[in-house]
Scaffold this active site. Sequence first.
Site, PDB file in Angstrom:
ATOM      1  N   ILE A  42       0.936  -1.244   0.101  1.00  0.00           N
ATOM      2  CA  ILE A  42       0.130   0.016  -0.130  1.00  0.00           C
ATOM      3  C   ILE A  42       0.745   1.194  -0.105  1.00  0.00           C
ATOM      4  CG2 ILE A  42      -2.030   1.139   1.095  1.00  0.00           C
ATOM      5  CD1 ILE A  42      -2.685  -1.626   2.604  1.00  0.00           C
ATOM      6  N   GLU A  54       4.340  -8.005   2.804  1.00  0.00           N
ATOM      7  CA  GLU A  54       4.223  -8.657   4.195  1.00  0.00           C
ATOM      8  C   GLU A  54       3.951  -8.005   5.386  1.00  0.00           C
ATOM      9  OE1 GLU A  54       6.268  -7.917   1.898  1.00  0.00           O
ATOM     10  OE2 GLU A  54       7.925  -9.489   1.189  1.00  0.00           O
ATOM     11  N   CYS A  85      11.882  -7.488   1.635  1.00  0.00           N
ATOM     12  CA  CYS A  85      12.820  -6.520   1.728  1.00  0.00           C
ATOM     13  C   CYS A  85      13.445  -6.745   3.283  1.00  0.00           C
ATOM     14  CB  CYS A  85      12.184  -5.289   1.749  1.00  0.00           C
ATOM     15  SG  CYS A  85      11.393  -4.560   3.311  1.00  0.00           S
TER      16      CYS A  85
HETATM   17  N1  THU Z   1       7.567  -4.517  -1.745  1.00  0.00           N
HETATM   18  C1  THU Z   1       6.624  -5.232  -1.060  1.00  0.00           C
HETATM   19  O1  THU Z   1       5.579  -5.245  -0.881  1.00  0.00           O
HETATM   20  N2  THU Z   1       7.277  -6.408  -0.574  1.00  0.00           N
HETATM   21  C2  THU Z   1       8.424  -6.846  -0.819  1.00  0.00           C
HETATM   22  O2  THU Z   1       8.813  -7.818  -0.307  1.00  0.00           O
HETATM   23  C3  THU Z   1       9.323  -5.941  -1.651  1.00  0.00           C
HETATM   24  C4  THU Z   1       8.893  -4.590  -2.136  1.00  0.00           C
HETATM   25  C5  THU Z   1       6.744  -3.217  -2.339  1.00  0.00           C
HETATM   26  C6  THU Z   1       7.064  -2.069  -1.616  1.00  0.00           C
HETATM   27  C7  THU Z   1       6.818  -0.988  -2.864  1.00  0.00           C
HETATM   28  O3  THU Z   1       5.489  -0.743  -2.740  1.00  0.00           O
HETATM   29  C8  THU Z   1       7.121  -1.787  -4.120  1.00  0.00           C
HETATM   30  O4  THU Z   1       6.957  -3.104  -3.706  1.00  0.00           O
HETATM   31  C9  THU Z   1       8.332  -1.332  -4.799  1.00  0.00           C
HETATM   32  O5  THU Z   1       9.363  -1.389  -3.999  1.00  0.00           O
END
Ligand code: THU
Length: 127
Positions: A42, A54, A85
């Site tokens: 989001i 996550e 991440c």
């Molecule tokens: N993002 C996630 O939701 N989970 C991850 O494990 C890696 C990155 C999202 C954060 C952001 O909204 C988009 O991916 C680009 O970085």
Amino acid sequence: MKNRLFEAARKAMANSHSPYSSFPVGAAIVSTSGTVYSGCNIENASYPEGWCAETSAIAHMVTAGDTRIAEVLVLAEKKIKTTPCGGCRQRLAEFADADTPVHLCDANGVLETIRLGDLLPASFDLD
Ligand code: THU
């Protein structure tokens, strides 16, 4: 269970709010009590205020009263084998063990499974 988690993550990813990165992500976790929770990323016009799929899934689990994660699955629309991440690895570690499986996917299903402890070695924790 992997298939259930994949379907839950896929549905969550469809609701991703990611107009800034155009990088939809879905995550699903199953608690040790057997309940599946999912979440999407989001984002926000104030970029740093956005959060990851996550984190959404963990928030749903904790809000529902579950406290331990048994398995995790992450799915991104535009990248195969997206891994959590660094911040999300730490958040997952709060509620999971080093041996907790983290499933990495492509659009069709799970491609690889990694232990959380291998994604976040020597983590900072209560011990
Ligand atoms: N993002 C996630 O939701 N989970 C991850 O494990 C890696 C990155 C999202 C954060 C952001 O909204 C988009 O991916 C680009 O970085």
